[in-house]
Scaffold this motif. Structure first.
Motif, short mmCIF file in Angstrom:
data_model
loop_
_atom_site.label_atom_id
_atom_site.label_comp_id
_atom_site.label_asym_id
_atom_site.label_seq_id
_atom_site.Cartn_x
_atom_site.Cartn_y
_atom_site.Cartn_z
N ALA A 1 -15.46 -10.47 38.07
CA ALA A 1 -14.41 -10.03 39.00
C ALA A 1 -14.30 -10.99 40.18
O ALA A 1 -13.20 -11.31 40.65
CB ALA A 1 -14.71 -8.61 39.48
N CYS B 1 -14.83 -8.87 35.11
CA CYS B 1 -13.44 -8.63 35.50
C CYS B 1 -12.82 -7.61 34.54
O CYS B 1 -12.94 -7.76 33.32
CB CYS B 1 -12.65 -9.94 35.45
N CYS C 1 -5.92 -14.27 34.40
CA CYS C 1 -5.93 -13.76 35.78
C CYS C 1 -5.52 -14.81 36.80
O CYS C 1 -5.11 -14.47 37.91
CB CYS C 1 -7.31 -13.22 36.12
N CYS D 1 -12.49 -14.25 39.18
CA CYS D 1 -11.05 -14.09 39.02
C CYS D 1 -10.34 -13.90 40.36
O CYS D 1 -9.20 -14.33 40.52
CB CYS D 1 -10.75 -12.92 38.08
#
Length: 226
Positions: free
Chosen positions: A25, A17, A55, A28
């Protein structure tokens, strides 16, 4: 060379991320769109690593956890407010005044997420400010038009004419379906009713609670009739 157990499977490396140092990524994205946050999608042995991921935190604007916390604080203020002494303490913290507390009031505010310790000193949280705003705001029934829903992010965009006619705001889809008992696929272009603080300065401060079905468009839904 024989491989009696077959080739070894190695899971492809996932992209990190770009906004945090603890998650992928993909994690999140899922955490940001769920009240379970990133830790809710992580095996138990790794949860400590991602527990405070910003996040998906309820302190980060526009995450699912943040939206749920805004609703929770608003409902607390309207339905089960803290007692007068605790509210006076919270207002003093919000005003930046020095306070004297015998230790009986602050813990109750802290456990509700309304106050915290910063450098060992009591301080109001942003959720505490939401709570106080809900105590002071005028909340009233408002007509709500569901523009569309996003099953992937579990959100819905709605228009509140008594606030701003052509500025859709985002709400949690699960909040709407839970309140109304309606299926998500039936919501687009449907009219609902909800409690709203229609004097909110912006979409982040507009908090809708208590969604319900409505049979017809209420009089004055545009907010321009006396």
């Amino acid at each position: 060379m024989d491989e009696p157990f077959g080739p070894e499977y190695v899971r492809p490396r996932q992209e990190d991320c770009p906004r945090c140092a603890c998650c992928t990524a993909d994690l999140c994205e899922r955490g940001r769109n769920s009240v379970m946050r990133c830790c809710g999608f992580t095996p138990h042995e790794h949860r400590e690593t991602v527990f405070g991921c910003p996040c998906s935190a309820e302190t980060t604007k526009r995450t699912a956890a943040w939206r749920a916390a805004q609703v929770r604080a608003t409902r607390l203020a309207c339905e089960k407010p803290v007692d007068t002494a605790a509210e006076e303490l919270l207002r003093a913290l919000a005003d930046g005044r020095d306070v004297d507390d015998d230790g009986a009031l602050f813990p109750g505010l802290k456990v509700r997420g309304l106050a915290q310790l910063i450098d060992l000193r009591p301080a109001v949280t942003e959720l505490g400010r939401t709570y106080l705003a809900a105590r002071d705001d005028v909340r009233a029934p408002a007509a709500v038009h569901v523009v569309d829903v996003d099953p992937r992010s579990r959100t819905a965009r709605v228009e509140v004419g008594a606030w701003r006619e052509d500025e859709p705001v985002t709400v949690l889809l699960d909040q709407v379906t839970s309140d109304t008992g309606l299926d998500a696929e039936t919501l687009p272009d449907r009219w609902l009713a909800a409690e709203a603080n229609c004097h909110a300065e912006d979409a982040d401060r507009l908090v809708l609670t208590g969604f319900s079905e409505t049979d017809e468009l209420p009089d004055g839904w545009m907010g321009d009739e006396s």
